[in-house]
Design a protein around this motif. Structure first.
Motif, mmCIF file in Angstrom:
data_model
loop_
_atom_site.group_PDB
_atom_site.id
_atom_site.type_symbol
_atom_site.label_atom_id
_atom_site.label_comp_id
_atom_site.label_asym_id
_atom_site.label_seq_id
_atom_site.Cartn_x
_atom_site.Cartn_y
_atom_site.Cartn_z
ATOM 1 N N SER A 226 0.817 -1.218 0.000
ATOM 2 C CA SER A 226 0.000 0.000 0.000
ATOM 3 C C SER A 226 0.851 1.269 0.000
ATOM 4 N N THR A 227 1.963 1.217 -0.715
ATOM 5 C CA THR A 227 2.823 2.382 -0.825
ATOM 6 C C THR A 227 2.305 3.286 -1.938
ATOM 7 N N LEU A 228 2.244 4.586 -1.672
ATOM 8 C CA LEU A 228 1.544 5.503 -2.562
ATOM 9 C C LEU A 228 2.382 5.954 -3.744
ATOM 10 N N GLY A 229 3.679 6.147 -3.553
ATOM 11 C CA GLY A 229 4.529 6.687 -4.594
ATOM 12 C C GLY A 229 5.315 5.617 -5.318
ATOM 13 N N GLU A 230 6.417 6.034 -5.907
ATOM 14 C CA GLU A 230 7.214 5.159 -6.762
ATOM 15 C C GLU A 230 7.913 4.070 -5.956
ATOM 16 N N VAL A 231 7.849 2.859 -6.474
ATOM 17 C CA VAL A 231 8.621 1.739 -5.936
ATOM 18 C C VAL A 231 9.449 1.173 -7.076
ATOM 19 N N SER A 232 10.755 1.168 -6.926
ATOM 20 C CA SER A 232 11.613 0.562 -7.946
ATOM 21 C C SER A 232 12.671 -0.282 -7.270
#
Length: 488
Positions: A226-232
């Motif tokens: 449930s992370t809102l921003g960018e995940v790389s």
């Protein structure tokens, strides 16, 4: 640095680490007694800290450094730098201002990190409401988390190591981001956490690049929820973690150039998946790109005990493109190279297409099934140069032990568009359609040397096979084919 750190080297390095205390006293320091990183050019101020020659009444100058890192942080101006001498610091750190905490690691490699933090209380380093750079730090046996970023904090961890995090309550993570905090991990090692190596839940963003995430004992090597921003996740070695190499729940993520290997279950029969993507009404929408159109984007997903890549849930979407998915699932539990289940791929993509796109991968030497699609899931399986060498595994079918080893399986109302793949040398059949949806398409595929036939079609209507190239005729048996079509 090279991104590979052999476990023998890592074990020797951990054994050699000092375990002593701070060693600071009240005496004034002698000039130039420490070795420090270069001060950043844009730092608003610079203070110095030394465990060996700092003083409790020091002033933070290079001649009279502070004795503790927290002293340096407290004395630093907003946007300042704290330069820390090599040594052991028995303290917790609380950081609520924008600051850089830098060790004298001139070569930029985690094995050269020189600041050893041995925190006496849970959550060794906390970051809140500020932007922090931590470089050249070793956090030994922290409780709860080595680094916890929360309340809109931002932390960048570089050239560092988090070792042996011990569980406290439900936590036990190497690095942890919650409550709109964000974490970037670069060129670092996170090893032997009792929880996850990297844990992000309700975070603003998370990035892990060119790092080694190894032997973490619960949840996953990397857990993102449930992370809102960018995940790389780029260029990492994620190996020998428990339950999951990478777990993505209700989050958008890009996963490229990683090695995700040898995930183990904590107990017999439990989860052990290389990459697990879940999107449903409980955790929300997940869209994950695994690999990409450029060959250099590929991931290697190998030797995981249950599934190499799993997509699950009606809100799970994404692509699996140009990866090597090899030797996943063992002979102790049902598994697959790639497994798509529980209506995954049925939500529209940005271009309004549906289906998990599985393209241009090498899917080789997995147990049970190379690629499986079940329980109303949808997949587009195209131009994979090798779906091959699936090894037979035993399941119970109608109470009878049965061995299966199929290149492709589509079951239980699932649908797949299967085009221009090479499906060969599988232990049983090349492709099995068993109770699949009527909208399946099977065209222009090449079948070679599958042990018991090219294709089995049972309880599935309307599937044309005449455009496929087969070395033996398709097989349509009138007996149960022996397959468990339930979710993994």
């Amino acid at each position: 640095m090279t991104n590979r750190l052999h476990f023998v080297r890592l074990a020797a390095l951990l054994a050699a680490l000092p375990i002593g205390g701070c060693g600071a006293d009240n005496s004034l320091a002698t000039p130039a007694c420490g070795t420090y990183a270069d001060a950043p050019k844009n730092a608003s101020s610079v203070v110095y800290v030394s465990a060996t020659c700092g003083a409790r009444d020091g002033d933070g100058s290079e001649e009279r450094p502070f004795a503790s890192i927290q002293q340096g942080i407290d004395a630093s101006a907003q946007g300042g730098a704290v330069l820390v001498d090599a040594g052991t610091y028995a303290e917790n750190l609380s950081i609520t201002k924008t600051v850089e905490v830098l060790g004298a690691n001139t070569r930029g490699e985690p094995e050269n990190a020189s600041i050893i933090v041995q925190a006496p209380s849970p959550y060794a380093i906390t970051v809140e409401g500020s932007t922090v750079v931590l470089r050249g730090i070793i956090v030994q046996k922290p409780q709860g988390a080595g680094i916890w970023v929360q309340k809109n904090g931002n932390a960048v961890l570089q050239d560092s190591r988090i070792e042996g995090t011990v569980a406290v309550n439900e936590d036990g993570h190497g690095v942890m981001a919650t409550d709109s905090g964000s974490i970037i991990v670069e060129r670092s090692i996170i090893v032997q956490s009792e929880g996850a190596g990297v844990y992000a839940n309700a975070a603003a963003a998370a990035k892990v690049e060119r790092s080694i995430i190894v032997q973490n004992g619960g949840f996953a090597g990397i857990w993102v929820q449930s992370t809102l921003g960018e995940v790389s996740l780029v260029g990492n070695e994620i190996t020998e973690n428990a339950e999951g190499g990478i777990t993505i729940l209700g989050t958008r993520a890009i996963i490229v150039q990683n090695q995700v290997k040898n995930t183990k279950s904590r107990m017999s029969g439990e989860l052990a998946d290389g990459i697990r993507v879940i999107g449903d009404s409980l955790v929300g929408e997940a869209y994950v790109e695994i690999g990409g159109e450029k060959p250099e984007s590929k991931n290697v997903i190998e030797g995981n005990d249950r599934v190499g890549i799993l997509f699950s849930g009606e809100k799970a979407r994404g692509i699996i493109v140009q990866n090597e998915v090899v030797a996943n699932a063992d002979d102790t539990k049902r598994g697959a190279g790639i497994w798509v289940q529980s209506s995954a791929g049925t939500a529209p993509n940005e271009d309004q297409s549906v289906g998990i796109r599985i393209a241009q991968n090498r899917v080789e030497g997995n147990h049970y099934v190379g690629i499986g699609v079940t329980n109303n899931a949808r997949a587009i399986i195209v131009q994979n140069p090798s779906i091959s060498g699936t090894i037979a595994g035993e399941i119970m079918a109608n109470g009878i032990p049965t061995k299966i080893g199929d290149g492709l399986g589509v079951y239980a109302g699932a649908s797949a568009h299967v085009d221009k793949n090479t499906i060969s040398s599988n232990a049983r059949v090349g492709a099995l359609f068993f109770g699949a949806a009527n909208m399946c398409v099977m065209t222009n595929n090449t079948f070679e040397k599958n042990n018991e036939g090219s294709i089995i079609v049972q309880n599935t209507d309307g599937l044309a096979l005449d455009t496929n190239e087969t070395d033996v005729p398709p097989v349509a048996p009138a007996f149960p084919v022996g397959v468990d079509t339930s979710d993994l």
